[in-house]
Scaffold this active site. Structure first.
Site: not given
Ligand SMILES: Nc1ncnc2c1ncn2[C@@H]1O[C@H](COP(=O)(O)OP(=O)(O)OP(=O)(O)O)[C@@H](O)[C@H]1O
Ligand SMILES: O=P(O)(O)OC[C@H]1O[C@](O)(CO)[C@@H](O)[C@@H]1O
Ligand SMILES: [Mg+2]
Length: 371
Positions: A22, A87-88, A117-119, A140, A142, A144, A184-186, A295
């Site tokens: 995000g 998504r990607a 972020g974590d993903g 992020t 969040d 987190d 927000m904040g997951r 936010q």
């Molecule tokens: N545990 C995981 N293992 C592998 N891929 C993940 C995992 N969690 C999330 N992803 C992938 O990482 C990408 C980004 O994840 P996510 O949407 O959580 O964003 P982020 O980089 O963590 O930032 P934020 O959570 O702040 O939006 C997505 O394509 C999701 O499929």
């Molecule tokens: O933009 P999307 O896909 O609705 O994602 C919303 C999620 O992304 C975040 O804004 C950032 O991880 C979360 O706080 C929230 O749950």
């Molecule tokens: Mg994340």
């Protein structure tokens, strides 16, 4: 802050940079700092990859060169000039991983900066294990990310939520209402906790502490009698004791079961659910507001502009020193870095007994705990 030495034992020729997950305020400040630092210190070519990992998952890859002009005037801008995707995912399949690695080679990149972020850090770690020279930057709202006490974007989100809570307070007072505001904040309650404290919310409900509905109702009723109104700040991942989290939808199917620790769920709507449950227990009207993407938008606060600039520059120093497979961090107020292996698949939630929780409880904020 401990700064790394300015010397440059290695000099990458061509560095890619992408923003994943995000979006959040401060992404452009990092892109600017990484680019300016590399251009100035070693003259490396900086290549901006479009739409996060999506730009590496297509043929041909989507990327453009970033020079001084491209990053001029973007420090204050919200969002990301490169675009982002949550998504990607290069880990979706072996083919997706192979395509990502092939595209990095095709773009001639010696190293990649992943701002996410974590993903995104989980993906970065997996790609680093495949041999890519990667440096991560913690992004992020969040807050987190494991091993890092402040991701950039969080301060701006807290400021936005705090202002919203203040505005809700005046209308709550006028109408003798109980107002529920969802942040927000997951699965982490940092935004709700800090903004709730900053705006003097009566109750702060977090994903980390399941709330007891009757205890919450008693607290609100007492506050109504005393002060006409009550404001509850609730994190989107919160749930009632014995209840379940409130989900909008699963966002897309996870095709790789090995990636499954954190389910790709979209949270949201807990404020409306609480509204329905609380209304029969109170003698005032209850209303819910879901703050949503407001936010994540807008210009970063001065704190986030500075933090993002420090992180971007620190990432460039790690590249120059050949420190790969690391994520830039802030810990105990000091800039540092941590292995991506430690960050991957982890989340930093509010721990029990955290000083902010203790202070909230000691000054009489309801955390939804049974009396
Ligand atoms: N545990 C995981 N293992 C592998 N891929 C993940 C995992 N969690 C999330 N992803 C992938 O990482 C990408 C980004 O994840 P996510 O949407 O959580 O964003 P982020 O980089 O963590 O930032 P934020 O959570 O702040 O939006 C997505 O394509 C999701 O499929
Ligand atoms: O933009 P999307 O896909 O609705 O994602 C919303 C999620 O992304 C975040 O804004 C950032 O991880 C979360 O706080 C929230 O749950
Ligand atoms: Mg994340």
């Amino acid at each position: 802050m401990s700064l790394l030495p300015m010397s440059a034992p290695t000099c990458p020729r061509r560095v890619g940079i992408l923003t994943g997950g995000g979006d959040c305020p401060g992404l452009n400040a990092v892109i600017r700092a990484v680019t300016q630092s590399l251009l100035r210190q070693c003259g490396a070519e900086v290549i901006g990859i479009e739409d996060g990992f999506a730009g590496l998952l297509c043929e041909p890859p989507r990327a453009r060169r970033l020079d001084w002009d491209a990053v001029s005037g973007i420090l204050l801008l919200g969002g990301t000039i490169l675009g982002s995707s949550n998504r990607a995912n290069p880990l979706d399949s072996a083919q997706a991983t192979a395509l990502t690695l092939a595209n990095v080679r095709r773009l001639g990149l010696d190293a990649l900066v992943v701002i996410g972020g974590d993903g995104s850090m989980t993906i970065a770690h997996a790609l680093a294990q495949q041999g890519l020279a990667i440096v991560g930057v913690p992004k992020t709202i969040d807050n987190d990310l494991y091993g890092c006490e402040r991701s950039f974007g969080f301060d701006t989100a807290v400021a936005t939520v705090t202002e919203a809570l203040e505005r809700i307070q005046t209308t709550a007072h006028s109408h003798r209402r109980v107002m529920i505001v969802e942040t927000m904040g997951r699965w982490a309650g940092w935004i709700a906790l800090e903004a709730g404290l900053a705006a003097a919310a009566d109750a702060i409900l977090l994903p980390e502490l399941d709330y007891d509905l009757p205890a919450l109702a008693r607290h609100c009723q007492a506050r109504l009698l005393r002060e006409r109104y009550s404001v509850i700040c609730i994190g989107e991942g919160a749930k009632a004791l014995g209840g379940t989290a409130t989900l909008q939808a699963t966002t897309w199917p996870m095709t790789d079961p090995a990636a499954g620790a954190i389910a790709p769920l979209r949270l949201g709507g807990v404020a409306h659910r609480l509204n329905q449950a609380l209304q029969p227990l109170l003698q005032a009207e209850v209303r819910a507001t879901v703050l949503g993407h407001v936010q994540r938008g807008g210009s970063p606060t001065p704190f986030d502009r500075v933090l993002a600039t420090l992180y971007g520059n620190q990432a460039a120093q790690l590249l120059l020193q050949g420190h790969f497979g690391r994520m830039v961090t802030l810990s105990g107020g000091q800039l540092g870095h941590i292995a991506l292996a430690e960050v991957a698949q982890q989340q930093r939630t509010v721990p029990p007994g955290h000083p902010l929780l203790q202070a909230a409880q000691q000054i009489g904020v309801c955390l939804g705990q049974p009396d």
